[in-house]
Design a protein around this motif. Structure first.
Motif, PDB file in Angstrom:
ATOM      1  N   SER A   1     -10.223 -38.211  74.579  1.00  0.00           N
ATOM      2  CA  SER A   1      -8.947 -37.422  74.556  1.00  0.00           C
ATOM      3  C   SER A   1      -8.967 -36.152  74.965  1.00  0.00           C
ATOM      4  O   SER A   1      -9.602 -35.451  74.898  1.00  0.00           O
ATOM      5  CB  SER A   1      -8.670 -37.854  72.965  1.00  0.00           C
ATOM      6  OG  SER A   1      -7.461 -36.947  72.685  1.00  0.00           O
TER       7      SER A   1
ATOM      8  N   ASP B   1       6.056 -45.471  67.323  1.00  0.00           N
ATOM      9  CA  ASP B   1       4.900 -45.321  67.943  1.00  0.00           C
ATOM     10  C   ASP B   1       3.547 -44.934  67.103  1.00  0.00           C
ATOM     11  O   ASP B   1       3.604 -44.040  66.294  1.00  0.00           O
ATOM     12  CB  ASP B   1       4.960 -44.619  68.832  1.00  0.00           C
ATOM     13  CG  ASP B   1       3.826 -44.744  70.045  1.00  0.00           C
ATOM     14  OD1 ASP B   1       2.462 -45.215  69.860  1.00  0.00           O
ATOM     15  OD2 ASP B   1       4.230 -44.713  71.520  1.00  0.00           O
TER      16      ASP B   1
ATOM     17  N   LEU C   1       1.055 -43.556  67.536  1.00  0.00           N
ATOM     18  CA  LEU C   1       0.358 -42.552  68.260  1.00  0.00           C
ATOM     19  C   LEU C   1       1.315 -41.310  68.138  1.00  0.00           C
ATOM     20  O   LEU C   1       0.960 -40.121  68.521  1.00  0.00           O
ATOM     21  CB  LEU C   1       0.026 -42.718  69.748  1.00  0.00           C
ATOM     22  CG  LEU C   1      -1.079 -43.799  70.103  1.00  0.00           C
ATOM     23  CD1 LEU C   1      -1.212 -43.997  71.551  1.00  0.00           C
ATOM     24  CD2 LEU C   1      -2.227 -43.394  69.339  1.00  0.00           C
ATOM     25  N   ASN C   2       2.428 -41.527  67.586  1.00  0.00           N
ATOM     26  CA  ASN C   2       3.338 -40.324  67.373  1.00  0.00           C
ATOM     27  C   ASN C   2       2.592 -38.803  66.871  1.00  0.00           C
ATOM     28  O   ASN C   2       3.119 -37.914  67.384  1.00  0.00           O
ATOM     29  CB  ASN C   2       4.563 -40.601  66.460  1.00  0.00           C
ATOM     30  CG  ASN C   2       5.629 -41.328  67.318  1.00  0.00           C
ATOM     31  OD1 ASN C   2       5.391 -41.518  68.649  1.00  0.00           O
ATOM     32  ND2 ASN C   2       6.696 -41.819  66.751  1.00  0.00           N
ATOM     33  N   ASP C   3       1.859 -39.208  65.847  1.00  0.00           N
ATOM     34  CA  ASP C   3       1.101 -37.881  65.098  1.00  0.00           C
ATOM     35  C   ASP C   3       0.211 -37.326  66.364  1.00  0.00           C
ATOM     36  O   ASP C   3       0.165 -35.937  66.449  1.00  0.00           O
ATOM     37  CB  ASP C   3       0.097 -38.114  64.222  1.00  0.00           C
ATOM     38  CG  ASP C   3       1.200 -38.592  62.877  1.00  0.00           C
ATOM     39  OD1 ASP C   3       2.155 -38.391  62.941  1.00  0.00           O
ATOM     40  OD2 ASP C   3       0.309 -39.324  62.179  1.00  0.00           O
ATOM     41  N   GLU C   4      -0.436 -38.072  66.984  1.00  0.00           N
ATOM     42  CA  GLU C   4      -1.199 -37.423  68.188  1.00  0.00           C
ATOM     43  C   GLU C   4      -0.302 -36.932  69.445  1.00  0.00           C
ATOM     44  O   GLU C   4      -0.757 -35.876  69.998  1.00  0.00           O
ATOM     45  CB  GLU C   4      -2.223 -38.488  68.935  1.00  0.00           C
ATOM     46  CG  GLU C   4      -3.255 -39.123  67.862  1.00  0.00           C
ATOM     47  CD  GLU C   4      -3.006 -39.972  66.897  1.00  0.00           C
ATOM     48  OE1 GLU C   4      -1.790 -40.339  66.945  1.00  0.00           O
ATOM     49  OE2 GLU C   4      -3.849 -40.376  66.042  1.00  0.00           O
ATOM     50  N   ILE C   5       0.766 -37.663  69.640  1.00  0.00           N
ATOM     51  CA  ILE C   5       1.511 -37.225  70.678  1.00  0.00           C
ATOM     52  C   ILE C   5       2.332 -36.026  70.386  1.00  0.00           C
ATOM     53  O   ILE C   5       2.029 -34.834  71.156  1.00  0.00           O
ATOM     54  CB  ILE C   5       2.847 -38.177  71.087  1.00  0.00           C
ATOM     55  CG1 ILE C   5       1.943 -39.559  71.643  1.00  0.00           C
ATOM     56  CG2 ILE C   5       3.704 -37.640  71.968  1.00  0.00           C
ATOM     57  CD1 ILE C   5       3.114 -40.573  71.734  1.00  0.00           C
TER      58      ILE C   5
ATOM     59  N   TYR D   1      -0.589 -33.034  70.419  1.00  0.00           N
ATOM     60  CA  TYR D   1      -0.676 -32.593  72.120  1.00  0.00           C
ATOM     61  C   TYR D   1       0.356 -31.759  72.410  1.00  0.00           C
ATOM     62  O   TYR D   1       0.216 -30.686  73.107  1.00  0.00           O
ATOM     63  CB  TYR D   1      -0.956 -33.894  72.680  1.00  0.00           C
ATOM     64  CG  TYR D   1      -1.037 -33.707  74.183  1.00  0.00           C
ATOM     65  CD1 TYR D   1      -1.933 -32.990  74.742  1.00  0.00           C
ATOM     66  CD2 TYR D   1      -0.116 -34.093  75.081  1.00  0.00           C
ATOM     67  CE1 TYR D   1      -2.161 -32.784  76.158  1.00  0.00           C
ATOM     68  CE2 TYR D   1      -0.105 -33.924  76.490  1.00  0.00           C
ATOM     69  CZ  TYR D   1      -1.111 -33.201  76.886  1.00  0.00           C
ATOM     70  OH  TYR D   1      -1.165 -33.161  78.599  1.00  0.00           O
TER      71      TYR D   1
ATOM     72  N   HIS E   1       6.350 -48.109  70.961  1.00  0.00           N
ATOM     73  CA  HIS E   1       5.369 -48.083  72.054  1.00  0.00           C
ATOM     74  C   HIS E   1       5.481 -48.947  73.024  1.00  0.00           C
ATOM     75  O   HIS E   1       5.449 -50.028  72.743  1.00  0.00           O
ATOM     76  CB  HIS E   1       3.883 -48.159  71.167  1.00  0.00           C
ATOM     77  CG  HIS E   1       2.895 -47.775  72.011  1.00  0.00           C
ATOM     78  ND1 HIS E   1       2.320 -46.639  72.101  1.00  0.00           N
ATOM     79  CD2 HIS E   1       1.922 -48.708  72.508  1.00  0.00           C
ATOM     80  CE1 HIS E   1       1.047 -46.769  73.209  1.00  0.00           C
ATOM     81  NE2 HIS E   1       0.825 -48.065  73.261  1.00  0.00           N
TER      82      HIS E   1
END
Length: 82
Positions: free
Chosen positions: A10, A31, A33-37, A40, A61
């Motif tokens: 990552s 999604d 992965l929203n927290d990770e997006i 980022y 997603h």
């Protein structure tokens, strides 16, 4: 045990993002992965990397792959990107 915080897994595991190119971050409203997006995107901003975030409401997603099958936002995202 192998290190799981490897930057090859990552980009968030990199020590610095400052050398990255300007970024367009696309995010579906729903999604896993929203927290990770968001992490980022915020980190890009904090480290001075020019970046924009576009959230597509009502999408999930993988919506980008379903341009011909899904809601109008998918087509809008596709046209924006291309």
């Amino acid at each position: 045990m192998q290190q799981i915080y490897d930057p090859r897994i990552s980009v968030l595991f990199r020590e610095s993002l400052k050398d990255l190119s300007p970024s367009l971050v696309l995010m579906a409203e729903v999604d896993l992965l929203n927290d990770e997006i968001l992490l980022y995107y915020k980190r890009l901003q904090r480290e001075g990397v020019p970046s924009d975030l576009k959230i597509y409401k009502g999408t999930y997603h993988g919506f980008f792959r379903f341009v011909l099958l899904c809601q109008p936002d998918s087509e809008q995202a596709f046209n924006f990107w291309m």
